[in-house]
Design a protein around this motif. Structure first.
Motif, PDB file in Angstrom:
ATOM      1  N   HIS A  77       0.916  -1.240  -0.033  1.00 42.02           N
ATOM      2  CA  HIS A  77       0.111  -0.026   0.103  1.00 42.02           C
ATOM      3  C   HIS A  77       0.877   1.362  -0.029  1.00 42.02           C
ATOM      4  O   HIS A  77       2.137   0.905   0.048  1.00 42.02           O
ATOM      5  N   ASP A  81       5.650   4.403   5.231  1.00 41.45           N
ATOM      6  CA  ASP A  81       6.713   3.467   5.750  1.00 41.45           C
ATOM      7  C   ASP A  81       6.708   2.263   4.700  1.00 41.45           C
ATOM      8  O   ASP A  81       7.444   1.147   4.910  1.00 41.45           O
ATOM      9  N   HIS A  82       6.046   2.197   3.604  1.00 44.23           N
ATOM     10  CA  HIS A  82       6.057   1.264   2.617  1.00 44.23           C
ATOM     11  C   HIS A  82       6.556   1.699   1.085  1.00 44.23           C
ATOM     12  O   HIS A  82       7.323   1.167   0.422  1.00 44.23           O
ATOM     13  N   ASP A 185       0.119  -4.767   6.110  1.00 47.42           N
ATOM     14  CA  ASP A 185      -0.288  -4.270   7.586  1.00 47.42           C
ATOM     15  C   ASP A 185      -1.525  -4.793   8.316  1.00 47.42           C
ATOM     16  O   ASP A 185      -2.281  -4.197   8.484  1.00 47.42           O
ATOM     17  N   HIS A 188      -0.155  -4.792  12.865  1.00 48.06           N
ATOM     18  CA  HIS A 188       0.863  -3.712  13.510  1.00 48.06           C
ATOM     19  C   HIS A 188       1.470  -3.764  14.714  1.00 48.06           C
ATOM     20  O   HIS A 188       2.745  -3.923  15.110  1.00 48.06           O
ATOM     21  N   HIS A 232       5.586  -5.440   9.885  1.00 49.65           N
ATOM     22  CA  HIS A 232       5.678  -4.908  11.216  1.00 49.65           C
ATOM     23  C   HIS A 232       5.625  -5.962  12.209  1.00 49.65           C
ATOM     24  O   HIS A 232       5.569  -5.762  13.390  1.00 49.65           O
TER      25      HIS A 232
HETATM   26 ZN   LIG Z   1       2.908  -0.026   7.703  1.00 47.39          ZN
END
Ligand SMILES: [Zn+2]
Length: 260
Positions: A77, A81-82, A185, A188, A232
């Motif tokens: 996505h 952070d990706h 994700d 998390h 994560h």
């Molecule tokens: Zn994430």
């Protein structure tokens, strides 16, 4: 970060020494199929989380690979952070020979100026970063949204996993009768959400859908003993699930340092 404080309290008191702080990993996964070098997710790049985060490219080099060797980048996505690692802070492509693939609904959502205009102020940096990251690949026609359940190359298939973002996508890698799912994700905070899959995070755009998806997917993956790669999950972020009462236990793949 977690959405339901009343359910959360007993869990954090049991598992954490500091109830206001949960450590989390941010992991990308490089798969060498023998024909293609495929990277799933790219961390935060130089955008945030330093100095703890933003080390994906330097770690790639330590593992013996150069970013220009990557053929395909699959994004689960377009959260920072990706997707953050695909472009440099100056706006150049980190993976100069790669096609970037992602769920079409995520591309449509995060790159839309109209959607961004209606989003709250605190969400604006997510939209800006996604647009800036995509820009050099769009300019080079290397930004290629996926169709649902598309087989990307032989043995690698996109699998929509609904709830976290509009086009959140998992990727299944199948070889010699075994399957690994990179699940993005879905979870998390492992210590909380494996025991209570009904607890969500505020970043889930469709919270009830994310919970439903997590409950169904965790049951399926535990039953089938599917290998999971979770961005994560605790490093090295690879493992299996085992059913335990109404929740699950994570069985990690032991980390082996095979670098020369
Ligand atoms: Zn994430």
């Amino acid at each position: 970060m977690l959405a339901d404080a009343a359910k959360l309290q007993p869990l954090v008191e049991r598992h954490l020494t500091d109830v206001n702080h949960i450590d989390d990993a941010v992991t990308g996964f490089l798969v060498n199929t023998g024909k293609k070098l495929i990277l799933v997710d790219t961390g935060t790049g130089g955008f945030w989380g330093g100095p703890a985060l933003g080390k994906l490219v330097s770690n790639l080099r330590k593992a013996g690979y150069r970013p220009e060797q990557v053929d395909i980048v699959l994004l689960t996505h377009l959260h920072a952070d990706h997707v953050g690692g695909i472009a440099t802070p100056k706006g150049a492509r980190t993976f100069s020979n790669a096609e970037i693939r992602m769920g079409k609904a995520d591309s449509d959502f995060w790159l839309s100026l109209d959607v961004a205009k209606q989003a709250p102020k605190e969400a604006q940096e997510f939209f800006t970063l996604a647009r800036n990251s995509a820009k050099p690949y769009l300019a080079n026609k290397k930004w290629l949204p996926l169709t649902e359940n598309e087989e990307i190359v032989e043995g690698v298939r996109a699998r929509p996993i609904m709830g976290h973002t509009p086009g959140h996508m998992g990727y299944e890698f199948t070889s010699k009768g075994q399957t690994m799912l990179v699940w993005g994700d879905v979870v998390h905070a492992a210590i909380v959400q494996l025991e209570r899959p009904d607890i969500g995070v505020i970043f889930d755009i469709d919270g009830p859908m994310a919970i439903k998806t997590r409950e169904q997917l965790l049951a399926e993956l535990a039953e089938k003993r599917t290998l999971i790669a979770g961005a994560h999950m605790p490093f090295p972020s690879l493992g299996w699930l085992r059913k335990d009462g109404s929740g699950y236990v994570w069985i990690p793949v032991p980390y082996k340092d095979s670098l020369q």
